[in-house]
Design an enzyme around this catalytic site. Structure first.
Site, short mmCIF file in Angstrom:
data_model
loop_
_atom_site.label_atom_id
_atom_site.label_comp_id
_atom_site.label_asym_id
_atom_site.label_seq_id
_atom_site.Cartn_x
_atom_site.Cartn_y
_atom_site.Cartn_z
N SER A 560 0.85 -1.19 0.00
CA SER A 560 0.00 0.00 0.00
C SER A 560 0.89 1.25 0.00
O SER A 560 1.71 1.40 -0.91
CB SER A 560 -0.95 -0.04 1.19
OG SER A 560 -2.01 0.86 1.01
N ASP A 643 -8.52 -5.30 -6.16
CA ASP A 643 -8.09 -4.18 -5.32
C ASP A 643 -8.55 -2.89 -5.96
O ASP A 643 -7.99 -2.45 -6.96
CB ASP A 643 -6.56 -4.21 -5.17
CG ASP A 643 -6.05 -3.16 -4.20
OD1 ASP A 643 -6.85 -2.32 -3.75
OD2 ASP A 643 -4.85 -3.19 -3.88
N HIS A 675 -7.11 -5.79 -1.65
CA HIS A 675 -5.94 -5.08 -1.13
C HIS A 675 -5.12 -5.97 -0.19
O HIS A 675 -4.00 -5.66 0.15
CB HIS A 675 -6.41 -3.82 -0.38
CG HIS A 675 -5.38 -2.74 -0.27
ND1 HIS A 675 -4.72 -2.18 -1.34
CD2 HIS A 675 -4.90 -2.08 0.83
CE1 HIS A 675 -3.89 -1.24 -0.93
NE2 HIS A 675 -3.97 -1.17 0.39
#
Length: 698
Positions: A560, A643, A675
């Site tokens: 991320s 995602d 994610h």
């Protein structure tokens, strides 16, 4: 990029004593290590990691003597987890398995007379806490979710999905049943890992008598709003008034572009008698969540953020006093942010958890008797140590039942003695596994950042670390970017596992992380590629001075914002690193802004859209794609197909750039993951590719 609750967001684990242990599987040792044992003890492996029981706190008996908890055990053969409930005496003693059904149970309530009401396959069941025969209470078509029974047990509150907008072609055109087309006229067309099919989760209330449910009433009355919140809200978004005459629910009553750009959830009161709705947090513009009444019912408390659009704002505890009609922020004067809280049984204080200096600890704050006296509430930290207090289950005689982790121990339940300040294990679900593993030492370390600030890092060392030897080292880059790097336990980014394969791992608490004051936490917004990246470089440069660090074998890893950090470091590291691994990282801030779903996050942290010239620094100097000309180091890129927070194009663009520059690179594409990586088999592939890449390149 994670919610506080989410962020909350974690899977909790199960005992090989009480649940069926997953069969041992053969793994390709060449991708991990040639030594499956170290001085007579096992080394942590990816498969052993998934044998660990995942423990979840479910509830505490009214007398505080027994705790109910869940244990989830993963099966490699079925590629799924099975959860059962257990009961343990808080004061110590053997735990007893409470449920055995296939499908997973979760506690709704433990009544004052010792009955456990729980959800199983969408229906309510009841069983005595001390054992006996389980009895099915409800048989409602479509099942129940997020159930809350009224205090007088005459009503039930629950959620269900309601079709409001015909966004999907099979709903819009009933004769085209084999079509699969989505049609939108506004934003909020997808969220997290699913497209908006026009169905919204709504709270329903109905009469309830001994398992019989009356005609449910949709409190939101066909409005296109979510309650519980999407995508991670649950029963904590609901509450009953103490007199059973009203329900409280959390909702962001916005649609389309407004919904995508706002964090302004409010707490609403719906009165059963007249059907009227009142906004209890009118004028409070950020997240308002977790409505909770004091035990005596005289005060309502909740978690609150001030700023609309800022999902990582300071979280405070706000209390409303019914007698004085006064509202008081109990933690506004404190330079920290709250994770979760509970009331004390005597109504005089709230216990809460909060990140502090690389850990998560217990705190308490006193609730004033007179709300008109504006003296600052007394607040103090209770616990201190090299562990996280990840949650508070409830209060018992002289202590609190809590969940706790370390970087080398998954969640277990503990009794925290408030007088002795000691933490005593109630559950020992995973002791057998951990006692067989070679230990990996964890230490804290301070260095100076480039601006002269003290910078703290956790460092985890391989088993039987020898300072006379040299070790390959991994710099871990945390996501968020306002997520804490503490002593939590992860089943993907597991540092015990990494260290067990012979790597030293360093985890800096760089700019942007909570636990070091609100300014430190806020400093990363609109400065993603600035001081936080320099903090990473300062930490690894300082640590590389140690004689046991092999400076020719240093890698950087992260997901991320951590994946973004890896992409940024690849363009500015000046040959510090030998390899990189980026999972769901942001690569091109311009295309990311154009495809991510929670625009409030991008607007606050990046400054706004790419066409606004005021944000030029974000989309140029702090944009990894603008530094690709300096990429020269092997890189592996991992990307989930579902995602929508960091959509697939980010990973594909980065991989394509590396390939066209003839840089050794690998794409690990997981079409069914979001994610995160949730499938056990996919997680095993992830780990094998992760360590395989490190073996090839480091």
């Amino acid at each position: 990029m994670n919610k506080v609750s989410v962020l909350a967001v974690a899977i909790l684990l199960a005992s090989t004593t009480f649940a069926q242990r997953a069969p041992e599987k053969k793994i390709d040792k060449s991708l991990i290590t040639d030594k499956m044992q170290h001085l007579g003890k096992d080394l942590m492996t990816p498969e052993k990691l998934w044998e660990i029981g995942r423990v979840s706190a479910e509830g505490l008996s009214a007398d505080g003597k027994y705790v109910v908890y869940g244990v989830s055990q993963y099966s490699f053969g079925e590629n799924k987890s099975e959860k059962n409930l257990f009961v343990a005496p808080v004061a110590g003693g053997a735990a007893v398995q409470f449920t055995e059904g296939q499908g997973g149970e979760s506690v709704v309530e433990i009544t004052n007379d010792g009955q456990v009401i729980y959800l199983y396959k969408g229906q309510l069941w009841q069983k005595p806490l001390q054992g006996g025969t389980a009895r099915q209470l409800t048989n409602m078509e479509g099942g129940l979710e997020n159930v809350k029974l009224s205090p007088d047990k005459k009503h039930i509150l629950f959620s269900r999905s309601v079709l409001i907008q015909k966004n999907h072609s099979v709903d819009k055109y009933s004769d085209l049943t084999k079509s699969n087309v989505y049609i939108y006229d506004d934003l909020d067309y997808r969220h997290w890992d699913s497209f908006n099919d026009g169905r919204f989760s709504h709270p329903f209330v109905a009469s309830y008598e001994n398992g019989t449910i009356g005609e449910p009433l949709d409190i939101l009355k066909d409005k296109p709003f979510y309650s519980p919140q999407a995508p991670f809200g649950g029963a904590d978004d609901f509450a009953w008034s103490p007199d059973s005459k009203a329900v409280l629910y959390v909702c962001k009553k916005k649609v389309g572009k407004e919904y995508a750009q706002s964090t302004n959830t409010d707490i609403y009161r719906y009165d059963l008698a007249n059907g009227t709705t009142t906004n209890l947090t009118e004028g409070m513009n950020g997240y308002d969540t977790a409505p909770t009444y004091s035990p005596d019912g005289q005060r309502l408390s909740w978690l609150s953020m001030k700023t609309d659009g800022y999902e990582a704002d300071k979280v405070d505890i706000v209390v409303f006093d019914k007698v004085s009609s006064q509202r008081l922020n109990l933690t506004g004067h404190w330079d920290g942010t709250v994770n979760s809280f509970i009331w004390s049984k005597d109504n005089r204080r709230l216990y809460f958890t909060a990140p502090v200096k690389g850990t998560v600890q217990l705190f308490e704050v006193e609730v004033p008797v007179n709300f008109k006296n504006r003296a600052l509430p007394k607040l103090r930290q209770i616990s201190e140590g090299q562990f996280d207090i990840s949650g508070i289950v409830g209060e018992t005689n002289g202590g609190l039942v809590v969940t706790s982790t370390t970087m080398t121990r998954a969640t277990e339940l503990y009794l925290y003695d408030l007088k002795k300040n000691t933490r005593t294990a109630i559950t020992t679900v995973n002791d057998k596994i951990y006692n067989s593993l070679a230990e990996t030492k964890v230490e804290g370390r301070y260095t100076k950042a480039s601006d002269g600030q003290d910078l703290f890092s956790w460092v985890i060392y391989p088993p039987d670390f020898d300072p006379t030897k040299k070790y390959p080292t991994l710099l871990f880059c945390q996501g968020g970017p306002q997520s804490a790097t503490t002593l939590g336990y992860s089943f993907r980014w597991n540092f015990q596992l990494m260290a067990s394969q012979g790597y030293i791992v360093i985890l800096p608490n760089r700019r942007g992380m909570p636990g070091w004051g609100t300014k430190w936490n806020e400093d990363i917004s609109k400065d993603w590629g600035g001081q936080a990246i320099r903090d990473y470089l300062s930490a690894i440069d300082d640590f590389s001075k140690e004689s046991y660090v092999d400076k020719s074998r240093v890698g950087a890893i992260g997901a991320s914002y951590g994946g973004y950090s890896v992409f940024m470091l690849a363009g500015v590291h000046e040959n510090r690193f030998k390899t990189f691994i980026s999972h769901c990282g942001l690569f091109d801030m311009t295309s990311w802004y154009g495809t991510t779903e929670e625009l409030f996050f991008a607007n606050h942290d990046l400054g706004g859209p790419y066409w606004d010239k005021a944000n030029a620094k974000t989309y140029n100097e702090f944009n990894p794609i603008k530094h690709v000309d300096k990429w020269n180091t092997p890189i592996m890129i991992m990307q989930g197909g579902k995602d929508y927070r960091v959509p697939i194009g980010q990973g594909l663009e980065a991989f394509q750039a590396a390939q066209l520059k003839n840089i050794k690179s690998r794409l690990v594409y997981m079409p069914d993951e979001n994610h995160w990586v949730l499938s056990g088999h996919n997680a095993q592939v992830w780990q094998r590719e992760f360590f395989g890449w490190l073996k090839e390149t480091l």
